[in-house]
Design a protein around this motif. Structure first.
Motif, PDB file in Angstrom:
ATOM      1  N   SER A 108      11.960   4.345   2.896  1.00 33.35           N
ATOM      2  CA  SER A 108      10.956   3.367   3.305  1.00 33.35           C
ATOM      3  C   SER A 108      10.133   3.890   4.484  1.00 33.35           C
ATOM      4  N   ARG A 109      10.753   4.572   5.389  1.00 34.18           N
ATOM      5  CA  ARG A 109      10.034   5.129   6.543  1.00 34.18           C
ATOM      6  C   ARG A 109       9.017   6.165   6.080  1.00 34.18           C
ATOM      7  N   GLN A 110       9.415   6.969   5.045  1.00 35.74           N
ATOM      8  CA  GLN A 110       8.476   7.976   4.526  1.00 35.74           C
ATOM      9  C   GLN A 110       7.279   7.317   3.840  1.00 35.74           C
ATOM     10  N   VAL A 111       7.557   6.249   3.048  1.00 37.36           N
ATOM     11  CA  VAL A 111       6.464   5.551   2.376  1.00 37.36           C
ATOM     12  C   VAL A 111       5.516   4.945   3.399  1.00 37.36           C
ATOM     13  N   LEU A 112       6.089   4.331   4.438  1.00 35.50           N
ATOM     14  CA  LEU A 112       5.259   3.744   5.481  1.00 35.50           C
ATOM     15  C   LEU A 112       4.435   4.804   6.185  1.00 35.50           C
ATOM     16  N   ASN A 113       5.016   5.937   6.380  1.00 35.82           N
ATOM     17  CA  ASN A 113       4.257   7.026   7.000  1.00 35.82           C
ATOM     18  C   ASN A 113       3.089   7.458   6.118  1.00 35.82           C
ATOM     19  N   THR A 114       3.342   7.434   4.787  1.00 35.51           N
ATOM     20  CA  THR A 114       2.267   7.819   3.856  1.00 35.51           C
ATOM     21  C   THR A 114       1.150   6.796   3.893  1.00 35.51           C
ATOM     22  N   TYR A 115       1.488   5.500   3.903  1.00 36.78           N
ATOM     23  CA  TYR A 115       0.481   4.454   3.963  1.00 36.78           C
ATOM     24  C   TYR A 115      -0.285   4.456   5.275  1.00 36.78           C
ATOM     25  N   GLU A 116       0.383   4.820   6.324  1.00 34.80           N
ATOM     26  CA  GLU A 116      -0.288   4.834   7.622  1.00 34.80           C
ATOM     27  C   GLU A 116      -1.366   5.906   7.690  1.00 34.80           C
ATOM     28  N   VAL A 117      -1.239   6.897   6.817  1.00 34.58           N
ATOM     29  CA  VAL A 117      -2.260   7.954   6.816  1.00 34.58           C
ATOM     30  C   VAL A 117      -3.612   7.409   6.335  1.00 34.58           C
ATOM     31  N   LEU A 118      -3.598   6.393   5.401  1.00 34.90           N
ATOM     32  CA  LEU A 118      -4.828   5.830   4.838  1.00 34.90           C
ATOM     33  C   LEU A 118      -5.634   5.045   5.877  1.00 34.90           C
ATOM     34  N   GLY A 119      -5.047   4.489   6.844  1.00 36.02           N
ATOM     35  CA  GLY A 119      -5.766   3.824   7.929  1.00 36.02           C
ATOM     36  C   GLY A 119      -6.248   2.451   7.525  1.00 36.02           C
ATOM     37  N   GLU A 120      -7.569   2.081   7.836  1.00 35.66           N
ATOM     38  CA  GLU A 120      -8.144   0.755   7.623  1.00 35.66           C
ATOM     39  C   GLU A 120      -8.342   0.448   6.139  1.00 35.66           C
ATOM     40  N   GLU A 121      -8.605   1.444   5.362  1.00 37.32           N
ATOM     41  CA  GLU A 121      -8.775   1.230   3.920  1.00 37.32           C
ATOM     42  C   GLU A 121      -7.509   0.697   3.304  1.00 37.32           C
ATOM     43  N   PHE A 122      -6.414   1.201   3.782  1.00 36.55           N
ATOM     44  CA  PHE A 122      -5.122   0.724   3.265  1.00 36.55           C
ATOM     45  C   PHE A 122      -4.907  -0.733   3.667  1.00 36.55           C
ATOM     46  N   ASP A 123      -5.311  -1.108   4.833  1.00 34.27           N
ATOM     47  CA  ASP A 123      -5.157  -2.495   5.251  1.00 34.27           C
ATOM     48  C   ASP A 123      -6.017  -3.429   4.390  1.00 34.27           C
ATOM     49  N   ARG A 124      -7.283  -2.977   4.060  1.00 33.97           N
ATOM     50  CA  ARG A 124      -8.141  -3.800   3.211  1.00 33.97           C
ATOM     51  C   ARG A 124      -7.555  -3.977   1.835  1.00 33.97           C
ATOM     52  N   LEU A 125      -6.983  -2.902   1.262  1.00 34.31           N
ATOM     53  CA  LEU A 125      -6.366  -2.966  -0.060  1.00 34.31           C
ATOM     54  C   LEU A 125      -5.156  -3.879  -0.023  1.00 34.31           C
TER      55      LEU A 125
END
Length: 369
Positions: A326-343
């Protein structure tokens, strides 16, 4: 002989000690003081040649001895007169005591009256002696000649004087015998006074004078010895005080050099002992703990607890792996930045709308049926 050589010799040191103890006042000079001051020791020896044992100069001591000799002669003369005067007074007192008994003969009365009259006139004539200088006139204008007319007749005086000699002799014998009994009350002469003759009493009284002189000399010798002993005692007291002070200084030195020096070593040894004792107590507590555990848990309970622990450790291991993923997945999502938050927001909104429509469809189906 030089003064230093004389003081260093045993004989010279002994003479110096005698000079300091007898002829000079006590000055508490030790042998060390005399050896360190040879000129002062020589001065003491020079002074001792001009002094007697009492500390006076030889000339003054000789004059003092002559004066004392004259004083003793005058004292002896005065004592003789005083003794005779007191004996006569006692005779008169005894006469007045006997007059109350009324057992006196005419001769006794005549003797005592003549004696009293003669004694009284003699005393008064001495007060009116023209050889003595007087600032005031004689009492009542009397002269010595006026008093001499009151003297008893010469025949009565001669008879009275002859009897007075016998009376005084008898009175002195009684006093000597009283003194003898006082000096030696346990003697047979005092216990039985009538058993001995007058010759034996006189011989014992005569020997008593020699005995008293010997006792007086022994008392004087004892006083001299006591004085010397007091001087020695003072010197020994001073020496004892000095030795005591030196002993105290040595004790203080030993305390500072040895006791304080070994104190650190003693403290280190005590610390090691306490450390070893503490370790032993800890081991003993651990042994008691293990003994309590061994008495509480059997082998079956220990095996069950081991299995439970293995399962728990396995579950913990799986949870840790999932958490890592889960920590690795979260790290991957954190790379996307604001776009990931909008999605994420759009996905949440779509999921919510989907849920609402599914609920509405479910309600619609319930209504149609």
């Amino acid at each position: 002989m030089a003064s230093g050589d004389f003081c260093s010799s045993g004989e010279g040191m002994e003479i110096l000690q005698q000079v300091c103890s007898k002829q000079l006042p006590p000055c508490n000079l030790s042998e060390e003081d005399l050896l360190q001051n040879p000129h002062f020791s020589k001065l003491l020896l020079s002074l001792s040649q001009h002094m007697d044992e009492s500390g006076l100069s030889l000339t003054l001591a000789k004059e003092q001895a002559q004066v004392w000799k004259e004083v003793r002669l005058h004292k002896t003369t005065w004592l003789r007169s005083e003794i005779l005067q007191r004996v006569i007074q006692e005779l008169l007192v005894d006469y007045y005591v006997k007059t109350q008994d009324r057992n006196l003969t005419s001769e006794d009365k005549k003797f005592h009256e003549t004696l009293e009259q003669r004694l009284l006139v003699t005393e008064l004539t001495q007060l009116l002696d023209p050889s003595q200088e007087r600032e005031v006139p004689p009492l009542l204008g009397l002269e010595k000649v006026d008093l001499l007319e009151l003297m008893p007749p010469s025949e009565d005086f001669v008879w009275m004087r002859a009897r007075l000699l016998l009376e005084v002799e008898e009175q002195l014998k009684k006093k000597c015998f009283t003194l003898l009994c006082y000096h030696n009350p346990s003697s047979a002469l005092c216990l039985c006074p009538d058993s001995d003759s007058e010759t034996l009493k006189a011989a014992k009284v005569w020997n008593l004078a020699e005995v008293l002189v010997g006792e007086k000399q022994r008392c004087q010798d004892a006083k001299s010895q006591q004085k010397e002993q007091m001087v020695l005692l003072d010197k020994k007291s001073a020496t004892y005080s000095q030795v005591l002070l030196r002993c105290l200084a040595l004790l203080q030195r030993l305390l500072q050099e040895h006791r304080l020096k070994t104190q650190s070593e003693l403290d280190r040894i005590n610390a090691q002992y306490l450390e070893v004792k503490c370790s032993a107590m800890i081991l003993k507590l651990r042994m008691e703990e293990l003994k309590i555990l061994s008495d509480t848990y059997t082998d079956e309970k220990v095996e069950v607890h081991r299995l439970i622990r293995d399962r728990l450790e396995g579950a913990i291991h799986l949870q840790e792996q999932d958490m890592e993923k889960s920590r690795q997945v979260l790290n991957t999502y954190e790379v996307l930045g604001e776009e990931f938050d909008r999605l994420v927001k759009e996905y949440t909104q779509l999921k919510q709308e989907t849920e609402n429509k599914r609920w509405a469809l479910l309600e619609f189906n319930k209504a149609c049926s």
